[in-house]
Design a protein around this motif. Structure first.
Motif, PDB file in Angstrom:
ATOM      1  N   LEU A 145     -12.103 -18.670  29.103  1.00  0.00           N
ATOM      2  CA  LEU A 145     -13.300 -17.806  29.019  1.00  0.00           C
ATOM      3  C   LEU A 145     -14.447 -18.226  29.912  1.00  0.00           C
ATOM      4  N   VAL A 146     -15.025 -19.419  29.672  1.00  0.00           N
ATOM      5  CA  VAL A 146     -15.989 -20.114  29.932  1.00  0.00           C
ATOM      6  C   VAL A 146     -15.641 -19.859  31.032  1.00  0.00           C
ATOM      7  N   TYR A 198     -11.177 -28.592  23.974  1.00  0.00           N
ATOM      8  CA  TYR A 198     -10.508 -29.618  23.969  1.00  0.00           C
ATOM      9  C   TYR A 198     -10.579 -29.789  25.744  1.00  0.00           C
ATOM     10  N   LEU A 199     -11.295 -29.911  25.961  1.00  0.00           N
ATOM     11  CA  LEU A 199     -11.791 -29.910  27.367  1.00  0.00           C
ATOM     12  C   LEU A 199     -13.018 -29.426  27.001  1.00  0.00           C
ATOM     13  N   PRO A 200     -14.280 -30.663  28.257  1.00  0.00           N
ATOM     14  CA  PRO A 200     -15.538 -30.974  27.732  1.00  0.00           C
ATOM     15  C   PRO A 200     -16.038 -29.827  28.544  1.00  0.00           C
ATOM     16  N   LEU A 201     -16.772 -28.391  27.793  1.00  0.00           N
ATOM     17  CA  LEU A 201     -17.638 -27.568  28.414  1.00  0.00           C
ATOM     18  C   LEU A 201     -19.683 -28.539  29.427  1.00  0.00           C
ATOM     19  N   GLU A 202     -18.959 -28.370  30.505  1.00  0.00           N
ATOM     20  CA  GLU A 202     -20.566 -28.471  31.063  1.00  0.00           C
ATOM     21  C   GLU A 202     -21.717 -27.795  30.581  1.00  0.00           C
ATOM     22  N   LEU A 217     -23.824 -20.292  28.219  1.00  0.00           N
ATOM     23  CA  LEU A 217     -22.900 -19.245  28.790  1.00  0.00           C
ATOM     24  C   LEU A 217     -22.691 -18.725  27.526  1.00  0.00           C
ATOM     25  N   PHE A 218     -21.508 -19.623  27.266  1.00  0.00           N
ATOM     26  CA  PHE A 218     -20.646 -19.443  25.953  1.00  0.00           C
ATOM     27  C   PHE A 218     -21.540 -18.699  24.313  1.00  0.00           C
ATOM     28  N   GLU A 248     -24.211 -12.972  20.801  1.00  0.00           N
ATOM     29  CA  GLU A 248     -24.598 -11.910  21.254  1.00  0.00           C
ATOM     30  C   GLU A 248     -23.492 -10.740  20.636  1.00  0.00           C
ATOM     31  N   LYS A 249     -22.850 -11.855  20.449  1.00  0.00           N
ATOM     32  CA  LYS A 249     -21.375 -10.894  19.561  1.00  0.00           C
ATOM     33  C   LYS A 249     -22.057 -11.264  17.743  1.00  0.00           C
TER      34      LYS A 249
END
Length: 116
Positions: free
Chosen positions: A49-50, A82-86, A92-93, A99-100
């Motif tokens: 998704l990211v 599970y894995l880090p997001l930069e 963005l996530f 927004e949702k």
């Protein structure tokens, strides 16, 4: 038969726990029930998704992509954390979730605790 009222009420579900306890299985079951009720459902791994959001942003179609995800009544995001997001991906996530919010439901699965 279980009725997932979250898709109607625009509520969210967070499923937390260690690997192998059935979080994804429960999320898929909620999605299947929402589909039976005629809801639009989208299942995606958090990293995928990211990556989609980052690509849309770089191609200047982020707003259109956000609009699509806002139209989904139940978004299921599997393996968040599970894995880090930069930083860019996390921002963005966060924008997608913001927004949702109150426009549809989100089910998140993660092997991380709330504090993490």
């Amino acid at each position: 038969m279980y009725h997932f009222r979250g898709a109607d009420q625009k509520e969210n579900v967070v499923l937390l726990g260690p690997p192998g306890v059935g979080k994804t299985h429960l999320a898929v079951a909620l999605g299947m029930e929402a589909l039976r009720e005629g809801k639009k459902v989208y299942f995606v791994n958090a990293i995928s998704l990211v990556d989609k959001l980052k690509k849309a942003f770089s191609e200047r179609r982020f707003e259109k992509t956000i609009g699509y995800f806002k139209s989904i009544e139940l978004l299921i995001v599997d393996e968040l954390g599970y894995l880090p997001l930069e930083n860019e991906g996390a921002k963005l996530f966060f924008e997608l979730v913001s927004e949702k919010y109150e426009k549809g439901s989100i089910v998140l699965t993660s092997n991380r605790g709330f504090a993490e």
